[in-house]
Design a protein around this motif. Structure first.
Motif, PDB file in Angstrom:
ATOM      1  N   PHE A   9      42.877  -6.511  24.835  1.00  0.00           N
ATOM      2  CA  PHE A   9      41.439  -6.723  24.414  1.00  0.00           C
ATOM      3  C   PHE A   9      42.012  -8.074  24.620  1.00  0.00           C
ATOM      4  N   GLU A  10      43.103  -8.979  23.887  1.00  0.00           N
ATOM      5  CA  GLU A  10      42.584  -9.670  23.973  1.00  0.00           C
ATOM      6  C   GLU A  10      42.336 -10.563  25.437  1.00  0.00           C
ATOM      7  N   LYS A  11      43.379  -9.789  26.451  1.00  0.00           N
ATOM      8  CA  LYS A  11      43.841 -10.678  27.494  1.00  0.00           C
ATOM      9  C   LYS A  11      41.964 -10.761  28.265  1.00  0.00           C
ATOM     10  N   SER A  12      41.204  -9.356  27.889  1.00  0.00           N
ATOM     11  CA  SER A  12      39.763  -8.879  28.763  1.00  0.00           C
ATOM     12  C   SER A  12      39.040 -10.359  27.981  1.00  0.00           C
ATOM     13  N   LEU A  13      39.630 -10.913  26.737  1.00  0.00           N
ATOM     14  CA  LEU A  13      38.339 -11.729  26.833  1.00  0.00           C
ATOM     15  C   LEU A  13      38.678 -13.152  27.045  1.00  0.00           C
ATOM     16  N   TRP A  14      39.509 -13.369  27.493  1.00  0.00           N
ATOM     17  CA  TRP A  14      39.761 -14.253  28.838  1.00  0.00           C
ATOM     18  C   TRP A  14      39.214 -14.606  30.356  1.00  0.00           C
ATOM     19  N   THR A  15      39.449 -13.291  30.662  1.00  0.00           N
ATOM     20  CA  THR A  15      38.776 -13.116  31.974  1.00  0.00           C
ATOM     21  C   THR A  15      37.587 -11.942  32.420  1.00  0.00           C
ATOM     22  N   GLY A  16      37.029 -11.823  31.505  1.00  0.00           N
ATOM     23  CA  GLY A  16      36.123 -10.800  31.251  1.00  0.00           C
ATOM     24  C   GLY A  16      34.814 -12.580  31.171  1.00  0.00           C
ATOM     25  N   GLY A  17      33.340 -11.689  31.594  1.00  0.00           N
ATOM     26  CA  GLY A  17      32.664 -12.266  31.767  1.00  0.00           C
ATOM     27  C   GLY A  17      31.659 -12.408  30.562  1.00  0.00           C
ATOM     28  N   ALA A  18      30.488 -13.669  30.291  1.00  0.00           N
ATOM     29  CA  ALA A  18      29.154 -13.401  29.309  1.00  0.00           C
ATOM     30  C   ALA A  18      29.134 -11.477  28.669  1.00  0.00           C
ATOM     31  N   ASP A  19      28.920 -11.084  29.821  1.00  0.00           N
ATOM     32  CA  ASP A  19      27.714  -9.910  29.146  1.00  0.00           C
ATOM     33  C   ASP A  19      29.388  -9.682  28.413  1.00  0.00           C
ATOM     34  N   HIS A  20      30.661  -9.475  29.231  1.00  0.00           N
ATOM     35  CA  HIS A  20      31.658  -9.032  27.923  1.00  0.00           C
ATOM     36  C   HIS A  20      32.081 -10.254  26.644  1.00  0.00           C
ATOM     37  N   TYR A  21      31.775 -10.533  26.715  1.00  0.00           N
ATOM     38  CA  TYR A  21      32.242 -11.827  25.093  1.00  0.00           C
ATOM     39  C   TYR A  21      30.623 -11.268  24.335  1.00  0.00           C
ATOM     40  N   LEU A  40      33.303 -23.905  18.116  1.00  0.00           N
ATOM     41  CA  LEU A  40      31.840 -23.413  18.103  1.00  0.00           C
ATOM     42  C   LEU A  40      31.438 -22.390  17.212  1.00  0.00           C
ATOM     43  N   SER A  41      30.478 -21.872  16.710  1.00  0.00           N
ATOM     44  CA  SER A  41      30.065 -20.363  16.746  1.00  0.00           C
ATOM     45  C   SER A  41      30.050 -19.113  17.341  1.00  0.00           C
ATOM     46  N   GLY A  42      30.091 -17.722  17.259  1.00  0.00           N
ATOM     47  CA  GLY A  42      30.310 -16.952  18.790  1.00  0.00           C
ATOM     48  C   GLY A  42      28.734 -16.686  19.081  1.00  0.00           C
ATOM     49  N   SER A  43      27.130 -17.146  18.756  1.00  0.00           N
ATOM     50  CA  SER A  43      27.191 -17.239  19.951  1.00  0.00           C
ATOM     51  C   SER A  43      26.893 -18.849  20.976  1.00  0.00           C
ATOM     52  N   GLN A  44      27.198 -20.057  20.445  1.00  0.00           N
ATOM     53  CA  GLN A  44      27.386 -21.107  20.952  1.00  0.00           C
ATOM     54  C   GLN A  44      28.857 -20.260  21.670  1.00  0.00           C
ATOM     55  N   ALA A  45      30.412 -19.664  21.458  1.00  0.00           N
ATOM     56  CA  ALA A  45      30.816 -19.907  22.078  1.00  0.00           C
ATOM     57  C   ALA A  45      30.485 -18.448  23.522  1.00  0.00           C
ATOM     58  N   ILE A  46      29.343 -17.483  23.225  1.00  0.00           N
ATOM     59  CA  ILE A  46      28.893 -17.132  24.617  1.00  0.00           C
ATOM     60  C   ILE A  46      28.467 -18.284  25.550  1.00  0.00           C
ATOM     61  N   GLU A  47      27.384 -19.181  25.308  1.00  0.00           N
ATOM     62  CA  GLU A  47      26.822 -20.099  26.705  1.00  0.00           C
ATOM     63  C   GLU A  47      27.584 -19.826  27.155  1.00  0.00           C
ATOM     64  N   ALA A  48      28.705 -21.203  25.662  1.00  0.00           N
ATOM     65  CA  ALA A  48      29.752 -22.017  26.341  1.00  0.00           C
ATOM     66  C   ALA A  48      30.606 -21.209  27.960  1.00  0.00           C
ATOM     67  N   VAL A  49      30.409 -19.245  27.925  1.00  0.00           N
ATOM     68  CA  VAL A  49      31.475 -18.701  28.502  1.00  0.00           C
ATOM     69  C   VAL A  49      30.659 -19.137  29.850  1.00  0.00           C
ATOM     70  N   ALA A  50      29.103 -18.830  29.169  1.00  0.00           N
ATOM     71  CA  ALA A  50      28.517 -17.889  30.730  1.00  0.00           C
ATOM     72  C   ALA A  50      28.335 -19.313  31.396  1.00  0.00           C
ATOM     73  N   ARG A  54      35.485 -18.035  34.899  1.00  0.00           N
ATOM     74  CA  ARG A  54      36.933 -16.630  34.260  1.00  0.00           C
ATOM     75  C   ARG A  54      37.825 -17.213  34.992  1.00  0.00           C
ATOM     76  N   TRP A  55      39.110 -17.207  33.213  1.00  0.00           N
ATOM     77  CA  TRP A  55      40.349 -17.211  34.144  1.00  0.00           C
ATOM     78  C   TRP A  55      41.137 -15.933  35.288  1.00  0.00           C
ATOM     79  N   SER A  56      41.834 -15.926  36.169  1.00  0.00           N
ATOM     80  CA  SER A  56      41.744 -15.349  37.395  1.00  0.00           C
ATOM     81  C   SER A  56      42.943 -14.607  36.370  1.00  0.00           C
ATOM     82  N   GLU A  57      43.653 -15.479  36.482  1.00  0.00           N
ATOM     83  CA  GLU A  57      44.963 -13.958  35.311  1.00  0.00           C
ATOM     84  C   GLU A  57      45.324 -14.965  33.754  1.00  0.00           C
ATOM     85  N   VAL A  58      46.081 -13.888  33.150  1.00  0.00           N
ATOM     86  CA  VAL A  58      46.805 -14.680  31.663  1.00  0.00           C
ATOM     87  C   VAL A  58      47.496 -13.777  31.452  1.00  0.00           C
ATOM     88  N   GLU A  59      48.627 -14.425  31.592  1.00  0.00           N
ATOM     89  CA  GLU A  59      50.088 -14.124  31.011  1.00  0.00           C
ATOM     90  C   GLU A  59      50.157 -14.340  29.226  1.00  0.00           C
TER      91      GLU A  59
END
Length: 122
Positions: A9-21, A40-50, A54-59
């Protein structure tokens, strides 16, 4: 949510797009990131991600999971993310709350890049 699913779940937040967020980050979430505006609030974070590639890999390393009460999960870890030759490292925490059976949302996240000491320079 079992441990393997938490980390997935956590890794997907690094690599997923705005819809995933939008699907996983609560609108009441608070995030602290190491660049302005820092909090940032949740809505601000979602917009920032958009607007951010996105990161292609996360360890994830040195991960710890706490379950202080039913329906609440708190994690802490070290992340090393990469994309197109760029890397980023941070110490992170996230908090998830369960809304209903098998439906979780992020309500808190923070990232602190490794600190360097200037005290050793003279």
């Amino acid at each position: 949510m079992d441990d393997d699913r938490v980390w997935s779940f956590e890794k997907s937040l690094w690599t997923g797009g705005a819809d995933h967020y939008r699907a996983l980050v609560d609108e009441e979430c608070l995030m602290v990131l190491p660049q302005p505006p820092f909090v940032l609030s949740g809505s601000q974070a979602i917009e920032a991600v958009a607007d951010t590639p996105r990161w292609s890999e996360v360890e994830i390393a040195k991960g710890r999971i706490a379950r202080p009460q039913e329906g609440l999960i708190v994690i802490a870890y070290h992340a090393k993310a990469s994309r197109d030759g760029e890397t980023y490292e941070a110490h992170c925490t996230s908090t998830y709350r369960r809304l209903e059976h098998d439906k979780w949302r992020v309500v808190q996240h923070q990232q602190t890049p490794p600190l360097t000491s200037s005290a050793s320079k003279s």
